[in-house]
Design an enzyme around this catalytic site. Structure first.
Site, PDB file in Angstrom:
ATOM      1  CD  GLN A 295      -3.173   3.041   6.785  1.00  5.72           C
ATOM      2  OE1 GLN A 295      -3.686   3.608   7.752  1.00  5.72           O
ATOM      3  NE2 GLN A 295      -3.827   2.843   5.663  1.00  5.72           N
TER       4      GLN A 295
ATOM      5  CG  ASN B 175      -2.022  11.664   2.432  1.00  9.68           C
ATOM      6  OD1 ASN B 175      -1.523  10.746   1.765  1.00  9.68           O
ATOM      7  ND2 ASN B 175      -1.646  11.904   3.665  1.00  9.68           N
ATOM      8  CE  LYS B 176      -5.022   5.840   4.411  1.00 10.30           C
ATOM      9  NZ  LYS B 176      -5.974   4.828   3.892  1.00 10.30           N
TER      10      LYS B 176
ATOM     11  CG  ASP C 230      -3.027   8.116  -1.429  1.00  8.75           C
ATOM     12  OD1 ASP C 230      -3.055   8.724  -0.344  1.00  8.75           O
ATOM     13  OD2 ASP C 230      -2.594   6.963  -1.561  1.00  8.75           O
TER      14      ASP C 230
ATOM     15  NE  ARG D 164      -6.359   0.852  -1.625  1.00  4.12           N
ATOM     16  CZ  ARG D 164      -5.665   1.405  -0.630  1.00  4.12           C
ATOM     17  NH1 ARG D 164      -4.372   1.157  -0.504  1.00  4.12           N
ATOM     18  NH2 ARG D 164      -6.254   2.227   0.221  1.00  4.12           N
TER      19      ARG D 164
ATOM     20  NE  ARG E 165       0.181   1.480   3.341  1.00  5.00           N
ATOM     21  CZ  ARG E 165       1.119   2.366   3.617  1.00  5.00           C
ATOM     22  NH1 ARG E 165       2.381   1.979   3.777  1.00  5.00           N
ATOM     23  NH2 ARG E 165       0.849   3.642   3.731  1.00  5.00           N
ATOM     24  N   GLY E 166       0.241   2.411  -0.156  1.00  4.93           N
ATOM     25  CA  GLY E 166       1.004   3.647  -0.358  1.00  4.93           C
ATOM     26  C   GLY E 166       1.114   3.851  -1.861  1.00  4.93           C
ATOM     27  CB  ALA E 167       0.310   6.807  -3.964  1.00  5.08           C
TER      28      ALA E 167
HETATM   29  O1  MRU Z   1      -4.514   3.282   2.170  1.00  5.08           O
HETATM   30  P1  MRU Z   1      -3.045   3.469   2.013  1.00  5.08           P
HETATM   31  O2  MRU Z   1      -2.252   2.894   3.152  1.00  5.08           O
HETATM   32  O3  MRU Z   1      -2.546   2.986   0.660  1.00  5.08           O
HETATM   33  O4  MRU Z   1      -2.840   5.052   2.059  1.00  5.08           O
HETATM   34  C1  MRU Z   1      -1.550   5.564   1.980  1.00  5.08           C
HETATM   35  C2  MRU Z   1      -1.487   7.038   2.077  1.00  5.08           C
HETATM   36  O5  MRU Z   1      -2.478   7.719   2.180  1.00  5.08           O
HETATM   37  C3  MRU Z   1      -0.119   7.651   1.935  1.00  5.08           C
HETATM   38  O6  MRU Z   1      -0.002   8.793   2.717  1.00  5.08           O
HETATM   39  C4  MRU Z   1       0.101   8.035   0.464  1.00  5.08           C
HETATM   40  O7  MRU Z   1      -0.135   6.929  -0.362  1.00  5.08           O
HETATM   41  C5  MRU Z   1       1.479   8.516   0.215  1.00  5.08           C
HETATM   42  S1  MRU Z   1       2.649   7.189   0.305  1.00  5.08           S
HETATM   43  C6  MRU Z   1       4.183   7.759  -0.094  1.00  5.08           C
END
Ligand code: MRU
Length: 348
Positions: free
Chosen positions: A199, A250-251, A240, A92, A49-51
């Site tokens: 996270q 973002n999250k 993201d 996703r 996970r994470g963009a």
């Molecule tokens: O749902 P996730 O864990 O994929 O969400 C991740 C985030 O929101 C991060 O802050 C974002 O992807 C940046 S990662 C370098």
């Protein structure tokens, strides 16, 4: 201390290995993938996970679609790879890096029309390896650009995990923190736990402890109080998807942190590679926000604390308007407001 490697590609065995982020920090285990549909499942299920990490995994998933086909018909190989890309694209919706990586793979496939299957397989694998290597280099560049914005002796707050785990390695927001720490500028990192799937508490905390960067865990609803007490000097988060006007998805919870930072006159900085900018979307209103399983809010793991029959809303991301953002750090430099011309300029 060995670097954190959320994604590994074995070029001899053609196997993708992912560090299972659903089980960190309690269990450190790796899962192996040879099938693109299973890679899509790993993205959906937050194993990776994470963009930026999602983008890299999707590129390797596409390469696996090519490698799986051992025949010699270009048409059949082409159809298999496009199927794989379709499945990966549905995993996703919010992180644009997923679509950016698939688009790169697709453009390459288009350019290889009618070529020998061995050559196509090799080219797609090579492109996935390049996407991965470029992301790692981008994170290191962002780290160094971003560190120049961090004041000395800084107490930095971050939300979610935008670390090595969320990228090919090093991280975006945590890359800035890593570089600032290397430069002796970090006094302490405030880590928001980041409900509902934690996270921050699980992943960012794990990265900080592992690398001995001084950090303190708080629940999301404590951020305002620590800011009001004068205990935060700088906020840095990842993204993201960034719209053409600088609005940042973002999250979930990032927007609240940005509002609080503005209230307390604390710089609110976003670190993200150019692959996170969606030049096609004029503003944050157009960013698709993923809604996840209500069970994530109803409890955690196997424990449920909300009563059965309760309605639950679980958006995974929110949008922070550009006006609340002090700077956007990319691997090509630091963007300052007004963001629309700065972003248009970076596209050129
Ligand atoms: O749902 P996730 O864990 O994929 O969400 C991740 C985030 O929101 C991060 O802050 C974002 O992807 C940046 S990662 C370098």
């Amino acid at each position: 201390m060995s670097p954190i490697q959320p994604i590994q590609w074995d070029p001899d065995r053609k196997v993708l290995t992912l560090l299972d982020q659903t089980r960190l920090p309690l269990v450190e285990t790796h899962l192996h993938y040879t099938d693109p549909t299973e890679v899509a499942g790993a993205i959906r299920g937050l194993v990776v996970r994470g963009a930026p990490a999602i983008g890299c995994a999707a590129a390797f998933g596409t390469a696996l679609g090519a490698v799986q086909y051992t025949g010699s018909s270009f048409e059949e190989l082409d159809a298999r790879v496009r199927d794989a890309m379709g499945v990966l694209a549905r995993s996703r919706p919010t992180a644009v890096n997923l679509f950016w990586a698939l688009d790169r793979m697709e453009k390459l496939l288009d350019s290889l029309e009618g070529r020998d299957c061995g050559e196509v397989r090799e080219a797609l694998e090579g492109e996935a390896v390049r996407i991965f290597a470029e992301d790692l280099a981008a994170c290191q560049a962002m780290g160094d650009f971003g560190a120049s914005l961090v004041p000395g002796n800084a107490r930095i707050l971050t939300h979610c995990n935008a670390g090595a785990l969320a990228t090919a390695g090093y991280g975006t927001a945590l890359g800035v923190i890593r570089s600032a720490h290397r430069d002796g500028k970090v006094s302490m990192v405030w880590v928001d736990e980041t409900r509902p799937v934690l996270q921050g508490a699980r992943l960012t905390a794990w990265e900080m402890v592992r690398e001995m960067i001084p950090a303190t865990l708080i629940t999301d609803n404590m951020a305002g109080a620590v800011m009001a007490a004068g205990k935060v000097d700088f906020v840095v988060v990842g993204s993201d998807r960034i719209a053409a006007n600088g609005d940042v998805a973002n999250k979930i919870g990032t927007y609240s942190v940005a509002v609080l930072a503005r209230r307390h006159n604390i710089p609110f900085v976003v670190a993200a590679p150019v692959s996170t900018i969606d030049f096609e979307i004029p503003s944050g209103d157009g960013i698709p926000i993923e809604e996840r399983d209500p069970e994530e809010v109803a409890g955690y793991g196997s424990e449920r604390w909300a009563p059965e029959g309760m309605r639950i809303y679980n958006p995974a991301f929110d949008v922070t308007p550009a006006e609340l953002i002090t700077a956007i750090v990319t691997e090509r430099g630091i963007l300052m407001p007004p963001y629309a011309p700065a972003i248009a300029n970076i596209q050129r």
